[in-house]
Design a protein around this motif. Structure first.
Motif, PDB file in Angstrom:
ATOM      1  N   ASN A  49     -18.323 -20.908 -39.453  1.00  0.00           N
ATOM      2  CA  ASN A  49     -17.170 -21.641 -38.950  1.00  0.00           C
ATOM      3  C   ASN A  49     -16.598 -21.036 -37.678  1.00  0.00           C
ATOM      4  N   HIS A  50     -17.038 -19.830 -37.326  1.00  0.00           N
ATOM      5  CA  HIS A  50     -16.445 -19.130 -36.194  1.00  0.00           C
ATOM      6  C   HIS A  50     -17.416 -18.828 -35.058  1.00  0.00           C
ATOM      7  N   LEU A  51     -18.690 -19.123 -35.213  1.00  0.00           N
ATOM      8  CA  LEU A  51     -19.685 -18.752 -34.217  1.00  0.00           C
ATOM      9  C   LEU A  51     -20.562 -19.957 -33.865  1.00  0.00           C
ATOM     10  N   PRO A  52     -20.167 -20.728 -32.841  1.00  0.00           N
ATOM     11  CA  PRO A  52     -20.946 -21.907 -32.470  1.00  0.00           C
ATOM     12  C   PRO A  52     -22.339 -21.523 -31.984  1.00  0.00           C
ATOM     13  N   LEU A  53     -23.332 -22.342 -32.306  1.00  0.00           N
ATOM     14  CA  LEU A  53     -24.704 -22.066 -31.917  1.00  0.00           C
ATOM     15  C   LEU A  53     -24.878 -21.980 -30.406  1.00  0.00           C
ATOM     16  N   ASP A  54     -24.164 -22.810 -29.652  1.00  0.00           N
ATOM     17  CA  ASP A  54     -24.329 -22.770 -28.195  1.00  0.00           C
ATOM     18  C   ASP A  54     -23.817 -21.461 -27.602  1.00  0.00           C
ATOM     19  N   SER A  55     -22.940 -20.786 -28.299  1.00  0.00           N
ATOM     20  CA  SER A  55     -22.452 -19.485 -27.839  1.00  0.00           C
ATOM     21  C   SER A  55     -23.293 -18.326 -28.354  1.00  0.00           C
ATOM     22  N   SER A  56     -23.899 -18.502 -29.508  1.00  0.00           N
ATOM     23  CA  SER A  56     -24.651 -17.408 -30.116  1.00  0.00           C
ATOM     24  C   SER A  56     -26.147 -17.459 -29.822  1.00  0.00           C
ATOM     25  N   LEU A  87     -28.198 -14.626 -28.075  1.00  0.00           N
ATOM     26  CA  LEU A  87     -28.490 -13.413 -28.832  1.00  0.00           C
ATOM     27  C   LEU A  87     -29.896 -13.433 -29.414  1.00  0.00           C
ATOM     28  N   LEU A  88     -30.454 -14.609 -29.602  1.00  0.00           N
ATOM     29  CA  LEU A  88     -31.791 -14.693 -30.183  1.00  0.00           C
ATOM     30  C   LEU A  88     -32.841 -14.102 -29.255  1.00  0.00           C
ATOM     31  N   CYS A  89     -32.720 -14.289 -27.967  1.00  0.00           N
ATOM     32  CA  CYS A  89     -33.701 -13.761 -27.019  1.00  0.00           C
ATOM     33  C   CYS A  89     -33.274 -12.390 -26.499  1.00  0.00           C
ATOM     34  N   ALA A  90     -32.173 -12.356 -25.784  1.00  0.00           N
ATOM     35  CA  ALA A  90     -31.706 -11.085 -25.217  1.00  0.00           C
ATOM     36  C   ALA A  90     -31.366 -10.095 -26.317  1.00  0.00           C
ATOM     37  N   GLY A  91     -30.786 -10.596 -27.388  1.00  0.00           N
ATOM     38  CA  GLY A  91     -30.390  -9.716 -28.474  1.00  0.00           C
ATOM     39  C   GLY A  91     -31.559  -8.958 -29.075  1.00  0.00           C
ATOM     40  N   ILE A  92     -32.616  -9.668 -29.414  1.00  0.00           N
ATOM     41  CA  ILE A  92     -33.755  -8.988 -30.036  1.00  0.00           C
ATOM     42  C   ILE A  92     -34.484  -8.122 -29.014  1.00  0.00           C
ATOM     43  N   THR A  93     -34.432  -8.505 -27.746  1.00  0.00           N
ATOM     44  CA  THR A  93     -35.084  -7.726 -26.693  1.00  0.00           C
ATOM     45  C   THR A  93     -34.510  -6.318 -26.609  1.00  0.00           C
ATOM     46  N   VAL A  94     -33.223  -6.166 -26.846  1.00  0.00           N
ATOM     47  CA  VAL A  94     -32.611  -4.835 -26.764  1.00  0.00           C
ATOM     48  C   VAL A  94     -32.356  -4.209 -28.136  1.00  0.00           C
ATOM     49  N   VAL A 130     -28.681   3.029 -20.311  1.00  0.00           N
ATOM     50  CA  VAL A 130     -28.953   1.619 -20.078  1.00  0.00           C
ATOM     51  C   VAL A 130     -29.108   1.456 -18.569  1.00  0.00           C
ATOM     52  N   VAL A 131     -30.307   1.067 -18.152  1.00  0.00           N
ATOM     53  CA  VAL A 131     -30.585   0.914 -16.727  1.00  0.00           C
ATOM     54  C   VAL A 131     -30.289  -0.523 -16.335  1.00  0.00           C
ATOM     55  N   GLY A 132     -29.287  -0.668 -15.489  1.00  0.00           N
ATOM     56  CA  GLY A 132     -28.881  -1.987 -15.025  1.00  0.00           C
ATOM     57  C   GLY A 132     -27.817  -2.585 -15.911  1.00  0.00           C
ATOM     58  N   LEU A 133     -26.901  -3.294 -15.301  1.00  0.00           N
ATOM     59  CA  LEU A 133     -25.820  -3.921 -16.057  1.00  0.00           C
ATOM     60  C   LEU A 133     -25.847  -5.424 -15.841  1.00  0.00           C
ATOM     61  N   GLY A 134     -27.055  -5.982 -15.931  1.00  0.00           N
ATOM     62  CA  GLY A 134     -27.207  -7.433 -15.899  1.00  0.00           C
ATOM     63  C   GLY A 134     -27.036  -7.961 -17.308  1.00  0.00           C
ATOM     64  N   TYR A 135     -27.652  -9.093 -17.574  1.00  0.00           N
ATOM     65  CA  TYR A 135     -27.482  -9.715 -18.883  1.00  0.00           C
ATOM     66  C   TYR A 135     -28.000  -8.841 -20.016  1.00  0.00           C
ATOM     67  N   LEU A 136     -29.225  -8.335 -19.892  1.00  0.00           N
ATOM     68  CA  LEU A 136     -29.763  -7.468 -20.945  1.00  0.00           C
ATOM     69  C   LEU A 136     -28.956  -6.181 -21.069  1.00  0.00           C
ATOM     70  N   ALA A 154     -27.308  -4.792 -24.408  1.00  0.00           N
ATOM     71  CA  ALA A 154     -27.702  -3.455 -24.883  1.00  0.00           C
ATOM     72  C   ALA A 154     -26.479  -2.565 -25.069  1.00  0.00           C
ATOM     73  N   MET A 155     -25.561  -2.631 -24.118  1.00  0.00           N
ATOM     74  CA  MET A 155     -24.319  -1.842 -24.228  1.00  0.00           C
ATOM     75  C   MET A 155     -23.552  -2.215 -25.487  1.00  0.00           C
ATOM     76  N   LYS A 156     -23.391  -3.520 -25.733  1.00  0.00           N
ATOM     77  CA  LYS A 156     -22.613  -3.976 -26.880  1.00  0.00           C
ATOM     78  C   LYS A 156     -23.257  -3.544 -28.205  1.00  0.00           C
ATOM     79  N   PHE A 157     -24.578  -3.690 -28.304  1.00  0.00           N
ATOM     80  CA  PHE A 157     -25.260  -3.266 -29.530  1.00  0.00           C
ATOM     81  C   PHE A 157     -25.156  -1.757 -29.716  1.00  0.00           C
ATOM     82  N   ALA A 158     -25.459  -0.995 -28.675  1.00  0.00           N
ATOM     83  CA  ALA A 158     -25.440   0.466 -28.787  1.00  0.00           C
ATOM     84  C   ALA A 158     -24.053   0.974 -29.163  1.00  0.00           C
ATOM     85  N   LYS A 159     -23.021   0.446 -28.519  1.00  0.00           N
ATOM     86  CA  LYS A 159     -21.657   0.881 -28.849  1.00  0.00           C
ATOM     87  C   LYS A 159     -21.303   0.495 -30.281  1.00  0.00           C
ATOM     88  N   ALA A 160     -21.743  -0.678 -30.731  1.00  0.00           N
ATOM     89  CA  ALA A 160     -21.473  -1.100 -32.108  1.00  0.00           C
ATOM     90  C   ALA A 160     -22.174  -0.186 -33.114  1.00  0.00           C
TER      91      ALA A 160
END
Length: 94
Positions: free
Chosen positions: A7-14, A17-24, A42-48, A52-58
């Motif tokens: 109810n809180h995480l729309p598919l178009d927003s999440s 994470l399926l591609c970039a998320g699993i990549t990192v 973390v080399v580079g602060l683009g999309y990946l 990567a930053m968000k996952f690692a910090k979590a």
């Protein structure tokens, strides 16, 4: 109409994470870099890099962002919570 996986995480927003998320996420877990107190770069602060930053910090990992762009320091440190920031073009920082 917007479909959502919860109810809180729309598919178009999440969906990204399926591609970039699993990549990192997978390498962090596979190489055992997911334990609190570890330190990763973390080399580079683009999309990946952002994901990567968000996952690692979590995961409780200390993160150093390495970028060619000094202008990304504020975003990395203040908005994403990086522990340190290095500019790769600066010889004294490397």
């Amino acid at each position: 109409m917007s479909f959502s996986c919860t109810n809180h995480l729309p598919l178009d927003s999440s969906a990204p994470l399926l591609c970039a998320g699993i990549t990192v996420y997978y390498p962090l877990r596979f190489y055992g870099l997911d334990k609190p107190g570890m330190h990763v770069g973390v080399v580079g602060l683009g999309y990946l890099g952002h994901v990567a930053m968000k996952f690692a910090k979590a995961m409780g990992v200390k993160v150093t962002v390495i970028s060619t762009s000094p202008s990304k320091k504020k975003e990395a440190m203040e908005h994403l919570g990086a522990d340190s920031f290095l500019v790769s073009k600066e010889q004294d920082q490397m």
